[in-house]
Design a protein around this motif. Structure first.
Motif, PDB file in Angstrom:
ATOM      1  N   SER A  80       0.819  -1.208   0.000  1.00  0.00           N
ATOM      2  CA  SER A  80       0.000   0.000   0.000  1.00  0.00           C
ATOM      3  C   SER A  80       0.854   1.261   0.000  1.00  0.00           C
ATOM      4  O   SER A  80       0.569   2.217  -0.729  1.00  0.00           O
ATOM      5  N   PHE A  81       1.919   1.284   0.815  1.00  0.00           N
ATOM      6  CA  PHE A  81       2.775   2.467   0.847  1.00  0.00           C
ATOM      7  C   PHE A  81       3.525   2.655  -0.464  1.00  0.00           C
ATOM      8  O   PHE A  81       3.839   3.784  -0.849  1.00  0.00           O
ATOM      9  N   VAL A  82       3.807   1.548  -1.156  1.00  0.00           N
ATOM     10  CA  VAL A  82       4.448   1.672  -2.471  1.00  0.00           C
ATOM     11  C   VAL A  82       3.485   2.289  -3.473  1.00  0.00           C
ATOM     12  O   VAL A  82       3.816   3.260  -4.167  1.00  0.00           O
ATOM     13  N   TYR A  83       2.255   1.746  -3.560  1.00  0.00           N
ATOM     14  CA  TYR A  83       1.340   2.293  -4.563  1.00  0.00           C
ATOM     15  C   TYR A  83       0.794   3.662  -4.171  1.00  0.00           C
ATOM     16  O   TYR A  83       0.261   4.397  -5.018  1.00  0.00           O
ATOM     17  N   SER A  84       0.941   4.050  -2.889  1.00  0.00           N
ATOM     18  CA  SER A  84       0.486   5.382  -2.473  1.00  0.00           C
ATOM     19  C   SER A  84       1.277   6.496  -3.147  1.00  0.00           C
ATOM     20  O   SER A  84       0.798   7.630  -3.249  1.00  0.00           O
ATOM     21  N   SER A  85       2.489   6.173  -3.613  1.00  0.00           N
ATOM     22  CA  SER A  85       3.306   7.160  -4.311  1.00  0.00           C
ATOM     23  C   SER A  85       2.887   7.318  -5.772  1.00  0.00           C
ATOM     24  O   SER A  85       3.337   8.242  -6.441  1.00  0.00           O
ATOM     25  N   TYR A  86       2.030   6.415  -6.242  1.00  0.00           N
ATOM     26  CA  TYR A  86       1.656   6.415  -7.669  1.00  0.00           C
ATOM     27  C   TYR A  86       0.155   6.551  -7.899  1.00  0.00           C
ATOM     28  O   TYR A  86      -0.264   7.178  -8.875  1.00  0.00           O
ATOM     29  N   PHE A  87      -0.655   5.976  -7.014  1.00  0.00           N
ATOM     30  CA  PHE A  87      -2.101   6.003  -7.205  1.00  0.00           C
ATOM     31  C   PHE A  87      -2.705   7.200  -6.489  1.00  0.00           C
ATOM     32  O   PHE A  87      -2.348   7.513  -5.366  1.00  0.00           O
ATOM     33  N   GLY A  88      -3.663   7.846  -7.174  1.00  0.00           N
ATOM     34  CA  GLY A  88      -4.384   8.943  -6.559  1.00  0.00           C
ATOM     35  C   GLY A  88      -5.316   8.452  -5.463  1.00  0.00           C
ATOM     36  O   GLY A  88      -5.504   7.244  -5.250  1.00  0.00           O
ATOM     37  N   LEU A  89      -5.917   9.387  -4.755  1.00  0.00           N
ATOM     38  CA  LEU A  89      -6.764   9.057  -3.615  1.00  0.00           C
ATOM     39  C   LEU A  89      -7.943   8.173  -4.014  1.00  0.00           C
ATOM     40  O   LEU A  89      -8.300   7.238  -3.292  1.00  0.00           O
ATOM     41  N   ARG A  90      -8.533   8.424  -5.174  1.00  0.00           N
ATOM     42  CA  ARG A  90      -9.733   7.679  -5.563  1.00  0.00           C
ATOM     43  C   ARG A  90      -9.425   6.213  -5.850  1.00  0.00           C
ATOM     44  O   ARG A  90     -10.206   5.331  -5.486  1.00  0.00           O
ATOM     45  N   VAL A  91      -8.302   5.942  -6.487  1.00  0.00           N
ATOM     46  CA  VAL A  91      -7.921   4.548  -6.730  1.00  0.00           C
ATOM     47  C   VAL A  91      -7.642   3.842  -5.411  1.00  0.00           C
ATOM     48  O   VAL A  91      -8.039   2.687  -5.206  1.00  0.00           O
ATOM     49  N   GLN A  92      -6.977   4.543  -4.501  1.00  0.00           N
ATOM     50  CA  GLN A  92      -6.693   3.950  -3.195  1.00  0.00           C
ATOM     51  C   GLN A  92      -7.984   3.623  -2.441  1.00  0.00           C
ATOM     52  O   GLN A  92      -8.100   2.560  -1.809  1.00  0.00           O
TER      53      GLN A  92
END
Length: 440
Positions: free
Chosen positions: A388-400
């Protein structure tokens, strides 16, 4: 008050002080690092990457911990682990990119020690009738850590768009001192070679060899119940990373909130703690009643609370808010401060619903394999948090938020299926006992 309950309370207070320091640190890390980069041009660290390293190392270490636990025991494991938390905080007094990631890796190994040790110790201090109460008490005390550190941040960050060096040094020094108090309380825990449980409960002592402990953990992980619970563990890891590292940063980076945005990062942490403590207190005080209802209604309540919070966050904060200061807005224009803080409370309350029941399940149903069960829990949770912390640098809030929505539904379904299977097994055992008794 019996010795086992006192031990649970001391354990809870030790974790409360230690995690007052660390959870506050995790909540402000990305925001503070953004300011460090401005002052120290050679510093290139990233808060999300640091947290990803922590949880990645934690996930790997969890497979080795049952082996280590067979040698050192839960108290020494918790003490060693707690020292790594203090070390991590102190490194921010001398910000260096390499040191940030090295300390993150060391902390990951220490976290595996402290959480597995905690799980074993809590299980040994409980029996089937007291594990819901003790889980609730521990969780409430632990989550009180969200109050004090974040209250400090709320006042010290007041009116600051940039967190200057003097403010950072003061905050880190205070947090490190608080962590030392937690280490002292953990060192005061009662420990013996025998279980703190009643001697006739059938719980074997930790006497396996390191190799046997590792093999036992692998075998337990392959069981149907543990594989299904792992889906629930994944969700707890994803939501943990979101509310502990991402959501506060989203609030602080949303300029449309105004000059109070950075200050609200601390208030966010406080209300996360309010929700967590309320959930822990309710399930602790009502432990016997909730044990009668079962764990599934509480977890389903947690799902409903979290889904409602995801919708409100989607409406209130911009999609680009995880990445840095942004002037974008979402559907609520301007963003509503009270909605942002309400969501903090809901995230904490829902998380308490899940975690108190996870601890109750692992400490009760898997009590004979507590070291392995808690290691698997933290392994699966930490892998999910690291991802999750890895994709938090790439995915916007809505995808998360979409990922959290899907995983919450799947995790809740799997948990309920396991809980219902446990209830059926318990009912069959009771019927067998009753029928045997009638025959006699």
């Amino acid at each position: 008050m019996d010795q086992r309950l006192i031990s649970v309370i001391v354990l809870g207070f030790g974790f409360m002080f230690l995690f007052t320091a660390f959870q506050t640190m995790g909540n402000i890390e990305q925001t503070v690092i953004d300011s460090i980069k401005y002052d120290e041009r050679t510093f290139e660290g990233d808060g999300y990457t640091s947290l990803a390293v922590i949880y990645a190392t934690l996930s790997i270490s969890n497979w080795l911990i049952p082996s280590a636990m067979s040698k050192i025991g839960p108290k020494i494991a918790m003490l060693l682990g707690s020292i790594t938390y203090c070390f991590f905080i102190l490194t921010f007094l001398w910000p260096q990119t390499w040191l940030l990631y090295a300390a993150s890796a060391i902390l990951g190994s220490g976290a595996a020690l402290i959480w597995t040790g905690q799980g074993i110790y809590l299980s040994k201090c409980s029996d089937d009738s007291t594990i819901p109460r003790n889980s609730g008490i521990f969780w409430a005390l632990l989550q009180m850590s969200m109050f004090f550190g974040n209250l400090l941040v709320f006042f010290l960050f007041q009116g600051k768009m940039h967190i200057d060096k003097n403010t950072r040094t003061l905050v880190f020094s205070i947090l490190a001192s608080i962590a030392v108090i937690g280490i002292g309380l953990l060192s005061a825990l009662k420990v013996s070679n025998s279980s703190l449980r009643p001697t006739d409960d059938g719980i074997p002592e930790v006497h396996q060899s390191p190799k046997q402990a590792f093999i036992s953990a692998v075998r337990l992980f392959k069981t149907t119940r543990m594989l299904m619970l792992s889906v629930s563990f994944v969700y707890t890891g994803l939501i943990l990373s979101f509310f502990s590292g991402v959501y506060g940063a989203c609030i602080g980076f949303t300029r449309a909130i105004g000059e109070q945005a950075k200050q609200l990062v601390g208030l966010n942490g406080i209300f996360l703690g309010v929700g967590e403590v309320l959930g822990g207190v309710v399930f602790g005080l009502l432990g016997k009643q909730t044990a009668k209802w079962g764990r599934d209604p509480i977890v389903i309540a947690g799902l409903i609370i979290h889904v409602a919070s995801f919708f409100l966050i989607f409406m209130n904060l911009p999609d680009s808010s995880p990445f840095g200061d942004t002037d974008e807005v979402s559907y609520f224009h301007p963003p509503l401060v009270y909605v942002a803080i309400l969501c903090s409370f809901m995230l904490g309350l829902g998380d308490a619903c899940y975690n108190t029941q996870m601890y109750s399940m692992l400490g009760g149903v898997f009590a004979k394999n507590s070291a392995e069960a808690f290691s698997i829990f933290k392994f699966t949770q930490s892998v999910a948090a690291a991802v999750s912390f890895v994709y938090s640098s790439y995915f916007g809030l809505r995808v998360q938020l979409a990922i959290l929505l899907v995983s919450s539904v799947c995790g809740t379904i799997c948990f309920c299926l396991v809980e219902w299977a446990v209830k059926r097994s318990s009912a069959l055992i009771r019927n067998d006992v009753d029928s045997t008794g009638h025959k006699e």
